[in-house]
Scaffold this motif. Sequence first.
Motif, PDB file in Angstrom:
ATOM      1  N   LYS A  97      -1.848 -55.357  15.031  1.00  0.00           N
ATOM      2  CA  LYS A  97      -2.106 -53.871  15.354  1.00  0.00           C
ATOM      3  C   LYS A  97      -1.196 -53.134  16.320  1.00  0.00           C
ATOM      4  CE  LYS A  97      -4.702 -49.923  14.935  1.00  0.00           C
ATOM      5  NZ  LYS A  97      -4.864 -49.359  13.896  1.00  0.00           N
ATOM      6  N   ALA A  98      -1.126 -53.887  17.549  1.00  0.00           N
ATOM      7  CA  ALA A  98      -0.255 -53.366  18.590  1.00  0.00           C
ATOM      8  C   ALA A  98       1.000 -53.258  18.072  1.00  0.00           C
ATOM      9  CB  ALA A  98      -0.378 -54.613  19.847  1.00  0.00           C
ATOM     10  N   ALA A  99       1.391 -54.380  17.264  1.00  0.00           N
ATOM     11  CA  ALA A  99       2.772 -54.318  16.907  1.00  0.00           C
ATOM     12  C   ALA A  99       3.120 -52.911  15.927  1.00  0.00           C
ATOM     13  CB  ALA A  99       3.350 -55.599  16.090  1.00  0.00           C
ATOM     14  N   ALA A 100       1.929 -52.793  15.013  1.00  0.00           N
ATOM     15  CA  ALA A 100       2.076 -51.507  14.263  1.00  0.00           C
ATOM     16  C   ALA A 100       2.217 -50.292  14.901  1.00  0.00           C
ATOM     17  CB  ALA A 100       0.659 -51.471  13.278  1.00  0.00           C
ATOM     18  N   ARG A 101       1.641 -50.208  16.255  1.00  0.00           N
ATOM     19  CA  ARG A 101       1.371 -48.814  17.025  1.00  0.00           C
ATOM     20  C   ARG A 101       2.862 -48.832  17.833  1.00  0.00           C
ATOM     21  NH1 ARG A 101      -4.294 -49.622  19.746  1.00  0.00           N
ATOM     22  NH2 ARG A 101      -5.618 -48.447  18.069  1.00  0.00           N
ATOM     23  N   GLY A 102       3.561 -49.892  17.897  1.00  0.00           N
ATOM     24  CA  GLY A 102       4.817 -49.876  18.584  1.00  0.00           C
ATOM     25  C   GLY A 102       5.861 -49.916  17.665  1.00  0.00           C
ATOM     26  N   GLY A 103       5.644 -49.901  16.461  1.00  0.00           N
ATOM     27  CA  GLY A 103       6.750 -50.172  15.524  1.00  0.00           C
ATOM     28  C   GLY A 103       7.677 -51.585  15.691  1.00  0.00           C
ATOM     29  N   LYS A 104       6.926 -52.574  15.945  1.00  0.00           N
ATOM     30  CA  LYS A 104       7.555 -53.869  16.383  1.00  0.00           C
ATOM     31  C   LYS A 104       7.611 -54.832  15.030  1.00  0.00           C
ATOM     32  CE  LYS A 104       7.545 -53.501  21.117  1.00  0.00           C
ATOM     33  NZ  LYS A 104       6.773 -53.648  22.408  1.00  0.00           N
ATOM     34  N   TRP A 105       7.808 -56.207  15.211  1.00  0.00           N
ATOM     35  CA  TRP A 105       7.802 -57.162  14.065  1.00  0.00           C
ATOM     36  C   TRP A 105       6.481 -57.228  13.832  1.00  0.00           C
ATOM     37  CZ3 TRP A 105       5.562 -61.954  14.303  1.00  0.00           C
ATOM     38  CH2 TRP A 105       5.812 -62.565  13.409  1.00  0.00           C
ATOM     39  N   ARG A 106       5.901 -57.133  12.508  1.00  0.00           N
ATOM     40  CA  ARG A 106       4.970 -57.306  12.033  1.00  0.00           C
ATOM     41  C   ARG A 106       4.240 -58.777  11.482  1.00  0.00           C
ATOM     42  NH1 ARG A 106       2.260 -52.633  10.427  1.00  0.00           N
ATOM     43  NH2 ARG A 106       0.425 -53.997  10.155  1.00  0.00           N
ATOM     44  N   ILE A 107       3.123 -59.097  11.227  1.00  0.00           N
ATOM     45  CA  ILE A 107       2.738 -60.239  10.912  1.00  0.00           C
ATOM     46  C   ILE A 107       2.486 -59.966   9.390  1.00  0.00           C
ATOM     47  CG2 ILE A 107       1.119 -62.028  10.635  1.00  0.00           C
ATOM     48  CD1 ILE A 107       0.661 -61.543  13.545  1.00  0.00           C
ATOM     49  N   ALA A 108       2.994 -60.984   8.633  1.00  0.00           N
ATOM     50  CA  ALA A 108       2.739 -60.776   6.886  1.00  0.00           C
ATOM     51  C   ALA A 108       1.387 -60.779   6.689  1.00  0.00           C
ATOM     52  CB  ALA A 108       3.504 -61.888   6.145  1.00  0.00           C
TER      53      ALA A 108
END
Length: 102
Positions: free
Chosen positions: A26-37
């Motif tokens: 969720k934090a990666a989604a907010r920050g536009g970073k690498w996501r978990i599949a």
Amino acid sequence: MAICLLLIVVFLVLNLVTFCVFWWDKAAARGGKWRIAENKLLSLAFFGGSLGAFAAQRLLRHKTRKEPFRTRLAAILVMHAAVASVGLLALPWVLAGHVFHS
């Protein structure tokens, strides 16, 4: 009895790890970073972290509108509830030694 305690600890740790992985995603989604599949998130839920995944989905509002992710997670949760119910129903016989002989 030690095995039951070990299983409870493993269950709690796995659900905590799953919650944290959802939080990280969720934090990666907010920050536009690498996501978990999504398949890795669902795998964590399938292999015992379904309550942690469900809690993260609700509390963090993560992947609440994504289909088929939402439906698959709900199916995993229902499957785990059914397995736990059968296990609890069988517990008196297991503890009484009728199922496994030591």
